[in-house]
Each structure stands twice: as C-alpha cells, then as structure tokens.
Design an enzyme around this catalytic site. Sequence first.
Site, PDB file in Angstrom:
ATOM      1  N   GLU A   1       0.828  -1.203   0.000  1.00 16.90           N
ATOM      2  CA  GLU A   1       0.000   0.000   0.000  1.00 16.90           C
ATOM      3  C   GLU A   1       0.866   1.259   0.000  1.00 16.90           C
ATOM      4  O   GLU A   1       1.856   1.345   0.723  1.00 16.90           O
ATOM      5  CB  GLU A   1      -0.871  -0.037   1.258  1.00 16.90           C
ATOM      6  CG  GLU A   1      -1.702   1.186   1.525  1.00 16.90           C
ATOM      7  CD  GLU A   1      -2.378   1.138   2.882  1.00 16.90           C
ATOM      8  OE1 GLU A   1      -3.236   1.997   3.131  1.00 16.90           O
ATOM      9  OE2 GLU A   1      -2.038   0.240   3.702  1.00 16.90           O
TER      10      GLU A   1
ATOM     11  N   LEU B   1       1.320   4.969   1.135  1.00 14.21           N
ATOM     12  CA  LEU B   1       0.828   5.761   2.258  1.00 14.21           C
ATOM     13  C   LEU B   1       1.288   7.207   2.126  1.00 14.21           C
ATOM     14  O   LEU B   1       2.384   7.474   1.644  1.00 14.21           O
ATOM     15  CB  LEU B   1       1.352   5.189   3.579  1.00 14.21           C
ATOM     16  CG  LEU B   1       0.926   3.755   3.874  1.00 14.21           C
ATOM     17  CD1 LEU B   1       1.756   3.183   5.016  1.00 14.21           C
ATOM     18  CD2 LEU B   1      -0.557   3.691   4.216  1.00 14.21           C
TER      19      LEU B   1
ATOM     20  N   ASP C   1      14.205  -3.770  13.123  1.00 13.54           N
ATOM     21  CA  ASP C   1      15.039  -2.716  12.530  1.00 13.54           C
ATOM     22  C   ASP C   1      14.352  -1.376  12.745  1.00 13.54           C
ATOM     23  O   ASP C   1      14.201  -0.566  11.827  1.00 13.54           O
ATOM     24  CB  ASP C   1      15.255  -2.978  11.040  1.00 13.54           C
ATOM     25  CG  ASP C   1      16.287  -2.043  10.411  1.00 13.54           C
ATOM     26  OD1 ASP C   1      17.162  -1.539  11.151  1.00 13.54           O
ATOM     27  OD2 ASP C   1      16.216  -1.804   9.195  1.00 13.54           O
TER      28      ASP C   1
END
Length: 268
Positions: free
Chosen positions: A80, A82, A178
Amino acid sequence: MDALDHAILDLTGDRIAARRPLHGGDLSAVTLVTLQGGGRVVAKSGPLVDREARMLTAMAETGAPVPDVVGVAGNILLIEALDEGAPQPTAWAKAGETLAQMHGATGANYGWNEDYAFGNVEISNAETTDWPDFWASRRLLAHAPYLPGGVAPRLANLAERLPHLLPAAPRPALLHGDLWTGNLLFGPEGGIHFIDPACYYGDCEVDLAMLHLFGSPGRGFDEAYGPLEPGWETRRTVYTLWPALVHLRLFGASYRGMVDRLLKELGV
C-alpha cells in the site's frame, strides 16, 4: 515490458501510468507507482521481499499499523502507498502504544522461522530457548569473521558475560527488528505506520534500543509504551551494539568509533 510492468499487471490487473524512486532505498530499490486506473502502490525489489511480506503480515495480525501487502511476484513486493507528513503532537504517543501492543504477541522460542539479511550482511534467526545464547551467537559473534582487528576478541569476552547482563528467559515478543526512526512513517492526522521490518521473537527492549540509536522518540512515547525493568540502561547498550556492528559492516570505518564506545561502556 520490464519486470515491474509484469508484476503490476499480474498483481493488480492494471498498468503503470507513472513511476518515481522513493527515498529509503539503501538496501533495495523502492518505487512509487501510479496506475492507469488512478491507484498507487509502492514496489520494492530484492531477493528477500517474500520474507518481508510474511513479516508485514505477522505484524498486521497483531493490530500493528503496517502498509497492506498487495502481493509478491518474483523479486518484487507491492505494498500500500501511504501519505507522509510531519509528526503530529500525538503521533509519538500512538507509536509507543501500538509498539507495546505488537510486543504483546509472543512466540514459542527466540528467533524466526526464516533467516534474513541487510544487503550482504546475513541475519541468522535460527530458533533457540536461551536468550543470552541467541544474542551472543546470532547477533554478536556471527559478525566476528568480518570485523576489523581487535573487535572480535572483545565481542568474545562480552559474549561470555551475557548470561550476567541479559535476562535468561524474557518473554519472546514479536520484534520489528530494525526499528530506527526512518522506519516509522508518519502520516496526516496523527497516523503512523511501521515499515521495512526484520522480524523475529526476542526481548522487547531490542526494538527500544534501536529506536534510540540515532536520537530519541518524541514526546509521549516512553509514557505510552510503559515502564521497563530495572537495569534497562545496560541492556540497551548490549542491544545497541548489534545495529552498530551491522552499520560497521555495511557502511565502513565511520562506525568503528560507535562500536568501540559501546564495547568500552560494557567493560570490554
């Protein structure tokens, strides 16, 4: 048609109207794709994108805010797209709350069912029930053959002390793996998403150490996340050492000073 054209067509049934590279592509190519139908997706390419897709799915199952996975085709992952924006006043508190929620998901062991990598730096996630051993063997000593002179013996000395510095059996929390500030994507109206994971199960303080490596989270984060067990300062130094070693291997001697400082703080 190139590989991205084929992946877009296979996974969306649409074609590319425009594409542009995005920041954050140090270890993989990241592209914003506008589709002819008007939609947008982000394409990431690399040999391990299928593993990233599974990590994003695991995080999403906890309710953590992550971009939706559109699909994987070969070495291309579509997720997606964003909208980004400046952090809103409540964004960091929301980050702390949602990270604590994700850390509430628990695994059976420490590690993950697949290994991973940052560029050419392999990350072993072989599972174990002994947390200090996991951190010693998978996160510290694994780097020893690739480090400049003098560092490996100090790591070996530290590894022997880890049973006295780390908890033997912390709850195996689902970690982002991370979580530096660049892997938090702030959006409009206080929205926030976690991106670019390297998931495994371990001590939740690992993510917090990484998040403080190059700065500090904004106002409200610590309170929303919740208090830590006594002795977290020393544990944070131990956990910060791993990303410092990774940076030393990936980006060279400019990170040697950080590694030396952390080892000195730990008395080795």
